[in-house]
Design a protein around this motif. Structure first.
Motif, PDB file in Angstrom:
ATOM      1  N   ILE A   2      -7.347  -9.787  10.357  1.00  0.00           N
ATOM      2  CA  ILE A   2      -6.695  -8.920   9.377  1.00  0.00           C
ATOM      3  C   ILE A   2      -5.198  -9.253   9.287  1.00  0.00           C
ATOM      4  CG2 ILE A   2      -6.205  -7.067  11.015  1.00  0.00           C
ATOM      5  CD1 ILE A   2      -6.942  -5.089   8.797  1.00  0.00           C
ATOM      6  N   GLU A   3      -4.676  -9.230   8.088  1.00  0.00           N
ATOM      7  CA  GLU A   3      -3.254  -9.503   7.874  1.00  0.00           C
ATOM      8  C   GLU A   3      -2.494  -8.202   7.747  1.00  0.00           C
ATOM      9  OE1 GLU A   3      -2.076 -12.551   5.372  1.00  0.00           O
ATOM     10  OE2 GLU A   3      -3.788 -13.820   5.826  1.00  0.00           O
ATOM     11  N   GLY A   5      -0.498  -6.972   5.429  1.00  0.00           N
ATOM     12  CA  GLY A   5      -0.632  -6.297   4.141  1.00  0.00           C
ATOM     13  C   GLY A   5      -1.937  -5.529   4.019  1.00  0.00           C
ATOM     14  N   GLU A   6      -3.000  -6.134   4.499  1.00  0.00           N
ATOM     15  CA  GLU A   6      -4.311  -5.488   4.450  1.00  0.00           C
ATOM     16  C   GLU A   6      -4.344  -4.267   5.374  1.00  0.00           C
ATOM     17  OE1 GLU A   6      -9.010  -6.564   5.301  1.00  0.00           O
ATOM     18  OE2 GLU A   6      -7.500  -8.140   5.424  1.00  0.00           O
ATOM     19  N   GLU A   9      -2.456  -1.387   3.764  1.00  0.00           N
ATOM     20  CA  GLU A   9      -3.271  -0.739   2.732  1.00  0.00           C
ATOM     21  C   GLU A   9      -4.316   0.189   3.349  1.00  0.00           C
ATOM     22  OE1 GLU A   9      -4.996  -3.368  -0.191  1.00  0.00           O
ATOM     23  OE2 GLU A   9      -3.152  -4.568  -0.264  1.00  0.00           O
ATOM     24  N   LYS A  10      -4.939  -0.271   4.417  1.00  0.00           N
ATOM     25  CA  LYS A  10      -5.968   0.541   5.073  1.00  0.00           C
ATOM     26  C   LYS A  10      -5.365   1.792   5.701  1.00  0.00           C
ATOM     27  CE  LYS A  10      -9.374  -3.018   5.902  1.00  0.00           C
ATOM     28  NZ  LYS A  10     -10.305  -3.604   6.869  1.00  0.00           N
ATOM     29  N   ARG A  37       5.616  -4.859  -1.005  1.00  0.00           N
ATOM     30  CA  ARG A  37       4.644  -3.930  -0.436  1.00  0.00           C
ATOM     31  C   ARG A  37       4.606  -2.748  -1.384  1.00  0.00           C
ATOM     32  NH1 ARG A  37       7.164  -3.007   5.439  1.00  0.00           N
ATOM     33  NH2 ARG A  37       6.325  -0.956   5.011  1.00  0.00           N
ATOM     34  N   SER A  41       3.362   2.102   1.256  1.00  0.00           N
ATOM     35  CA  SER A  41       3.258   1.377   2.520  1.00  0.00           C
ATOM     36  C   SER A  41       4.581   1.350   3.284  1.00  0.00           C
ATOM     37  CB  SER A  41       2.741  -0.046   2.293  1.00  0.00           C
ATOM     38  OG  SER A  41       3.668  -0.805   1.558  1.00  0.00           O
ATOM     39  N   THR A  80      -7.639  -6.617  16.543  1.00  0.00           N
ATOM     40  CA  THR A  80      -6.503  -7.249  15.860  1.00  0.00           C
ATOM     41  C   THR A  80      -5.401  -7.515  16.870  1.00  0.00           C
ATOM     42  OG1 THR A  80      -5.251  -5.222  15.349  1.00  0.00           O
ATOM     43  CG2 THR A  80      -7.017  -5.858  13.804  1.00  0.00           C
TER      44      THR A  80
END
Length: 105
Positions: A2-3, A5-6, A9-10, A37, A41, A80
């Motif tokens: 997972i990055e 940015g992702e 968002e989550k 972003r 966020s 992660t």
């Protein structure tokens, strides 16, 4: 893997899923989409040791709301590079609606 940015968002999605909380983005940035972003966020800081989430609460009591958010975010970190990070939820603002009266200033 997972990055950042992702993950942001989550986490914002989990904030929005808790009735009584919303992301505490800096003034004027909550709905901005043209920033690198998304505006909401900016309520989340991701570090190796601490994930800090700033929220506005519109309901009381606070403890169950914050526990619900922490419980929802913690599994997102599993597997992660932030798996060992502590989740810190900061109530940056308490909305007048939390007192059942929108006329409170």
């Amino acid at each position: 893997m997972i990055e950042v940015g992702e993950l942001l968002e989550k986490i914002v999605g989990e904030i929005e899923a808790v009735d009584g909380l919303r992301a505490a983005a800096p003034f004027g940035l909550d709905s901005v989409t043209w920033l690198p972003r998304g505006g909401k966020s900016y309520a989340v800081d991701i570090g190796k040791e601490v994930i800090e989430i700033r929220v506005v609460a519109s309901r009381l009591p606070l403890r169950p709301l914050l526990q619900r958010l922490t419980a929802a975010v913690s599994p997102l970190l599993a597997g992660t590079e932030w798996a060992g990070a502590r989740v810190r939820v900061v109530v940056a603002e308490l909305d007048a609606a939390a007192f059942g009266d929108t006329t409170v200033t």
